[in-house]
Design a protein around this motif. Sequence first.
Motif, PDB file in Angstrom:
ATOM      1  N   MET A 171       0.844  -1.180   0.000  1.00  0.00           N
ATOM      2  CA  MET A 171       0.000   0.000   0.000  1.00  0.00           C
ATOM      3  C   MET A 171       0.882   1.234   0.000  1.00  0.00           C
ATOM      4  SD  MET A 171      -3.025   0.917   2.588  1.00  0.00           S
ATOM      5  CE  MET A 171      -2.939   2.500   3.330  1.00  0.00           C
ATOM      6  N   CYS A 172       0.441   2.258  -0.684  1.00  0.00           N
ATOM      7  CA  CYS A 172       1.214   3.484  -0.816  1.00  0.00           C
ATOM      8  C   CYS A 172       0.352   4.667  -0.416  1.00  0.00           C
ATOM      9  CB  CYS A 172       1.668   3.625  -2.264  1.00  0.00           C
ATOM     10  SG  CYS A 172       2.191   5.276  -2.683  1.00  0.00           S
ATOM     11  N   LEU A 173       0.948   5.596   0.284  1.00  0.00           N
ATOM     12  CA  LEU A 173       0.275   6.844   0.614  1.00  0.00           C
ATOM     13  C   LEU A 173       1.021   7.959  -0.092  1.00  0.00           C
ATOM     14  CD1 LEU A 173      -1.767   8.487   2.224  1.00  0.00           C
ATOM     15  CD2 LEU A 173      -0.098   8.565   4.067  1.00  0.00           C
ATOM     16  N   ALA A 174       0.349   8.664  -0.955  1.00  0.00           N
ATOM     17  CA  ALA A 174       0.983   9.765  -1.677  1.00  0.00           C
ATOM     18  C   ALA A 174       0.186  11.032  -1.415  1.00  0.00           C
ATOM     19  CB  ALA A 174       1.031   9.464  -3.169  1.00  0.00           C
ATOM     20  N   LEU A 175       0.887  12.074  -0.997  1.00  0.00           N
ATOM     21  CA  LEU A 175       0.254  13.346  -0.723  1.00  0.00           C
ATOM     22  C   LEU A 175       0.621  14.350  -1.808  1.00  0.00           C
ATOM     23  CD1 LEU A 175       0.988  13.632   3.086  1.00  0.00           C
ATOM     24  CD2 LEU A 175      -1.161  13.049   2.000  1.00  0.00           C
ATOM     25  N   PRO A 176      -0.247  15.327  -2.044  1.00  0.00           N
ATOM     26  CA  PRO A 176       0.103  16.359  -3.012  1.00  0.00           C
ATOM     27  C   PRO A 176       1.321  17.142  -2.537  1.00  0.00           C
ATOM     28  CG  PRO A 176      -2.230  16.463  -2.454  1.00  0.00           C
ATOM     29  CD  PRO A 176      -1.588  15.513  -1.499  1.00  0.00           C
ATOM     30  N   SER A 177       2.247  17.378  -3.430  1.00  0.00           N
ATOM     31  CA  SER A 177       3.448  18.158  -3.142  1.00  0.00           C
ATOM     32  C   SER A 177       3.480  19.337  -4.105  1.00  0.00           C
ATOM     33  CB  SER A 177       4.702  17.310  -3.327  1.00  0.00           C
ATOM     34  OG  SER A 177       4.673  16.185  -2.480  1.00  0.00           O
ATOM     35  N   ARG A 178       3.833  20.517  -3.591  1.00  0.00           N
ATOM     36  CA  ARG A 178       3.844  21.733  -4.413  1.00  0.00           C
ATOM     37  C   ARG A 178       5.206  21.919  -5.066  1.00  0.00           C
ATOM     38  NH1 ARG A 178       5.174  26.942  -3.358  1.00  0.00           N
ATOM     39  NH2 ARG A 178       5.438  26.441  -1.164  1.00  0.00           N
ATOM     40  N   VAL A 179       5.213  22.150  -6.359  1.00  0.00           N
ATOM     41  CA  VAL A 179       6.450  22.394  -7.098  1.00  0.00           C
ATOM     42  C   VAL A 179       6.936  23.802  -6.757  1.00  0.00           C
ATOM     43  CG1 VAL A 179       7.500  22.598  -9.377  1.00  0.00           C
ATOM     44  CG2 VAL A 179       5.776  20.837  -8.954  1.00  0.00           C
ATOM     45  N   VAL A 180       8.174  23.885  -6.248  1.00  0.00           N
ATOM     46  CA  VAL A 180       8.724  25.185  -5.869  1.00  0.00           C
ATOM     47  C   VAL A 180       9.836  25.645  -6.798  1.00  0.00           C
ATOM     48  CG1 VAL A 180       8.069  25.018  -3.442  1.00  0.00           C
ATOM     49  CG2 VAL A 180      10.286  24.135  -4.164  1.00  0.00           C
ATOM     50  N   GLU A 181      10.387  24.730  -7.583  1.00  0.00           N
ATOM     51  CA  GLU A 181      11.461  25.101  -8.501  1.00  0.00           C
ATOM     52  C   GLU A 181      11.572  24.057  -9.605  1.00  0.00           C
ATOM     53  OE1 GLU A 181      16.300  25.944  -8.321  1.00  0.00           O
ATOM     54  OE2 GLU A 181      15.198  25.529  -6.480  1.00  0.00           O
ATOM     55  N   LEU A 182      11.735  24.519 -10.831  1.00  0.00           N
ATOM     56  CA  LEU A 182      12.003  23.619 -11.950  1.00  0.00           C
ATOM     57  C   LEU A 182      13.512  23.537 -12.134  1.00  0.00           C
ATOM     58  CD1 LEU A 182       9.279  24.792 -14.471  1.00  0.00           C
ATOM     59  CD2 LEU A 182       9.216  22.797 -12.965  1.00  0.00           C
ATOM     60  N   LEU A 183      14.021  22.332 -12.265  1.00  0.00           N
ATOM     61  CA  LEU A 183      15.453  22.084 -12.412  1.00  0.00           C
ATOM     62  C   LEU A 183      15.739  21.532 -13.799  1.00  0.00           C
ATOM     63  CD1 LEU A 183      15.891  20.303  -8.953  1.00  0.00           C
ATOM     64  CD2 LEU A 183      16.329  22.717  -9.465  1.00  0.00           C
ATOM     65  N   ASP A 184      17.000  21.371 -14.121  1.00  0.00           N
ATOM     66  CA  ASP A 184      17.394  20.784 -15.409  1.00  0.00           C
ATOM     67  C   ASP A 184      17.018  19.306 -15.478  1.00  0.00           C
ATOM     68  OD1 ASP A 184      18.520  23.180 -16.200  1.00  0.00           O
ATOM     69  OD2 ASP A 184      20.514  22.647 -15.467  1.00  0.00           O
ATOM     70  N   ASP A 185      16.997  18.767 -16.697  1.00  0.00           N
ATOM     71  CA  ASP A 185      16.817  17.332 -16.950  1.00  0.00           C
ATOM     72  C   ASP A 185      15.511  16.767 -16.403  1.00  0.00           C
ATOM     73  OD1 ASP A 185      19.309  17.228 -18.226  1.00  0.00           O
ATOM     74  OD2 ASP A 185      20.333  16.949 -16.311  1.00  0.00           O
ATOM     75  N   ASP A 186      14.393  17.466 -16.643  1.00  0.00           N
ATOM     76  CA  ASP A 186      13.070  16.990 -16.196  1.00  0.00           C
ATOM     77  C   ASP A 186      13.008  16.753 -14.694  1.00  0.00           C
ATOM     78  OD1 ASP A 186      11.404  17.082 -18.385  1.00  0.00           O
ATOM     79  OD2 ASP A 186      11.850  15.047 -19.048  1.00  0.00           O
ATOM     80  N   GLN A 187      13.658  17.590 -13.939  1.00  0.00           N
ATOM     81  CA  GLN A 187      13.649  17.493 -12.484  1.00  0.00           C
ATOM     82  C   GLN A 187      12.954  18.727 -11.906  1.00  0.00           C
ATOM     83  OE1 GLN A 187      15.480  14.892 -10.514  1.00  0.00           O
ATOM     84  NE2 GLN A 187      15.187  13.952 -12.518  1.00  0.00           N
TER      85      GLN A 187
END
Length: 76
Positions: A1-17
């Motif tokens: 079982m997995c619990l995943a919570l919404p996380s807010r993107v605060v910065e876009l990085l190189d290489d699809d990160q």
Amino acid sequence: MCLALPSRVVELLDDDQAKVDLGGVTKAISLSLVEDVAVGDYVIVHVGYALTKVDPAEAEKTLALFAEMAAMGASA
């Protein structure tokens, strides 16, 4: 079982990160599975990968419910 919570993107990085924030904890994740992510978007993260974007209103409701549960557990 997995619990995943919404996380807010605060910065876009190189290489699809991106750097995401969840309750003050920041982590670099991969955006390779999700398109059109911008700073301020919420994503569901599992094992370091964003799986999907989440509606901001729904993300806020979910995070508020988890904060409420945590507060109830702390007061018990």
